[in-house]
Structure formats: C-alpha cells, structure tokens
Motif scaffolding. Sequence first.
Motif, mmCIF file in Angstrom:
data_model
loop_
_atom_site.group_PDB
_atom_site.id
_atom_site.type_symbol
_atom_site.label_atom_id
_atom_site.label_comp_id
_atom_site.label_asym_id
_atom_site.label_seq_id
_atom_site.Cartn_x
_atom_site.Cartn_y
_atom_site.Cartn_z
ATOM 1 N N THR A 1 11.774 -0.176 -7.108
ATOM 2 C CA THR A 1 11.324 -1.700 -6.368
ATOM 3 C C THR A 1 11.894 -2.888 -7.043
ATOM 4 O O THR A 1 11.920 -3.783 -6.442
ATOM 5 C CB THR A 1 10.297 -2.380 -8.174
ATOM 6 N N MET B 1 1.254 -2.206 -12.251
ATOM 7 C CA MET B 1 0.728 -0.256 -11.870
ATOM 8 C C MET B 1 -1.056 -0.368 -12.579
ATOM 9 O O MET B 1 -1.819 -1.395 -13.483
ATOM 10 C CB MET B 1 0.907 0.604 -13.454
ATOM 11 N N HIS C 1 9.198 4.938 -8.587
ATOM 12 C CA HIS C 1 8.968 4.223 -8.107
ATOM 13 C C HIS C 1 10.351 2.803 -8.168
ATOM 14 O O HIS C 1 10.333 2.429 -8.834
ATOM 15 C CB HIS C 1 7.594 3.114 -8.457
ATOM 16 N N MET D 1 3.225 -5.440 -7.477
ATOM 17 C CA MET D 1 3.767 -4.053 -7.672
ATOM 18 C C MET D 1 4.019 -4.164 -6.128
ATOM 19 O O MET D 1 3.188 -4.966 -5.193
ATOM 20 C CB MET D 1 3.062 -2.799 -6.957
#
Length: 353
Positions: free
Chosen positions: A68, A234, A66, A212
């Motif tokens: 970010t 998460m 992921h 997120m």
Amino acid sequence: MHLAQRGAKVLGLEQFDIPHALGSSHGYSRMIRLAYYEHPDYVPLLRRAYQLWDELEKSSTVRLLHLTGGIYMGPPDGEVVSGALKAARMHGLAHELMDRAAIAKRFPQFSLPEDFAGVWEPQAGFLLPEKVISVHCEQALRAGAELHGREKVVEWGDGWVKTDKGEYRAKKIIFCGGAWSGKLLSELGVELVVTRQPLGWVWPRRPELFEMGKMPVWGIEAPDGSLSYGFPMMADNPGLKIARHGRGTVTDADFISRQATAADEEEIQTVVNRHLPEGRGPTLAIRICMYTNSPDSHFIIDRLPGHEDVNIACGFSGHGFKFAPAVGEMLSELTMKGHSSLSTGFLSLARFM
C-alpha cells in the motif's frame, strides 16, 4: 516449513490451536516496511523476507501481502523520521522526504503538528497474519512435517522434550516460544518482559478516506517516544485499525487479562482524536496482543548457552512478524548447517555479555 522442505524430520508442538489468537500473531494485519528506523542492519533480512513472501504466495496461490506504501511521520530529528531516512539512504531504498504541507496535500487524512515531516516508502504494506500462519503450516505438513496442536511443553532437556501428552526425542531442538520464551528458557541469561498490547478498530466519520487504495500503512511518533500506527480498512474485519507500538503494561503470558478496558479504548481513541479527525467514530472492537521485549528491543536469534543442539528465536519486541519466513530460513540453516547465509550477528546473545 523450511526444515521439512530441506529434508529434515520435523515435529512442531503448539500449546494452543493452529492458528490461534492467544499470543502475538493475530489481529488481521501486520505491517511490513523496508526503511527500518529501528536499525539499518535489519534491511538485508527484510529484503530476504520480501523474496520469501513472494515465493510463499506463488507456491500457495494465497494472497498474503498487500503493498500500500507507507508513511512514517514525526519530528525531523526524531527517531522515526531520522532512523527511516538513515536506513533508506544507507541501503538505496526508494523513498521521499516530505514536509508537513506535502503530507497534508497527498494524505489529508492526517492532522500533524506544524514541525512534523514524513518519510514515504512505496514498498511498505501489510501481511495477513492468520493466513500467513495457516499457509506456512499447510506447506510444512505437505513437505512431511508433523504438527501437534493443543499439546503443551512442560519439561525439556538436551535431546528430549516432555509435553502434557507424551515425550519425544530429537537430535536438535528449536524454541520459538513467543511470550512463553522466558518460562521455557530458564538458562537464557537475559530478561524477557511480556507486555499487554491493545489493538483497536473504529468506524470512521468518513470511511471513504480510509479505504484500500487511498490510505497507506502509517506510523506517527508520539510524544512519549512510542509509535502510533494503523492500516487501511479491510473487508474481512470492519473498521479502521489503530494501535500503539511501545511497551504496554507488564503482564504474565499465562495470566494476561484479555478483556478490553476503558483505558484500552481511550488509548485507541486518543490517537484518532489527535491525528485522524475524519476517522473519529465509535469503537467496533479491541483485541489484546502481547509483546515479548528484549532489553534493547531487538530480536534474539542464537544457540542457547550451554546447549550445543538447541537454537532459539525470541524477544521480537512487537516488530518481528514481517521477518517470519527469513527467521524460519535462518533457524533451519543454523540447525542443519551450524551457520546461516543471513547475517545474524547483531541479533546474537553476545551483545548482552
């Protein structure tokens, strides 16, 4: 996986389950970043790792990484900010140097001393370690590798390995023993120090700030030179994950205390209270990890001295997971060709001689 995909006949031995939470590769998230403050020579290996992560995601159809963005904060002349800037500028990485006011405006989650600055990197993010290991193992098995869980190596020599269940012969041996490397590799000639590292999850006062999409991965240089760090929240594990990148209490991999203590919780809550005022809240979980520290905190990837057909990877010192596919590729090339297309010179044992 890399060996099997190159046509080698491979046996993988793991003393615990596959995967497991008894070493250094669990905890639901592991940071990945390019502007590497530890040493700019890691950047080419990281670029290859990013490529391999992308290939692995495509071949497995499993989301493993992921992106970010990440921000690394501390005194402008400290190791974290100056090191990240050096790596970014040397390798032409996308980045932005931010002063405290700019950080406060973009990321109001953080409380920082007046003189702190930060380096923002859009390509940073995190990996899902349990899924990563599972996918690598499944891909290895599908490529023809044989894997044995719950089978411990008890003795070995050139061309043979004895376990608690049998004995095997091979032309080449690779050791990736993690916190057990020092016990497996008595001829290494370098001391590996195993340390106990708590990871914590808290429920923040304002969880919407840490979700997120709103929270990047982050690191803040601490007064003792360690790095306080964390991740966005998460769905697969409740709470805000926070930890410290720095050598913990020295331990033995076979006798480590996995029971969380009041001191472990205090370590986590101290970071929250110091830097994340809206993150304050009750502790939900503390899990115990291990670092295997080399003398200079850099990896060791090389041939084992005195053993022409034995290659090793150890001493990852708490920052190796993001490199996993690149290290796998390097080891497969070293084993099958005698050399790697990736530069490993600065990670060789020669630096200790």
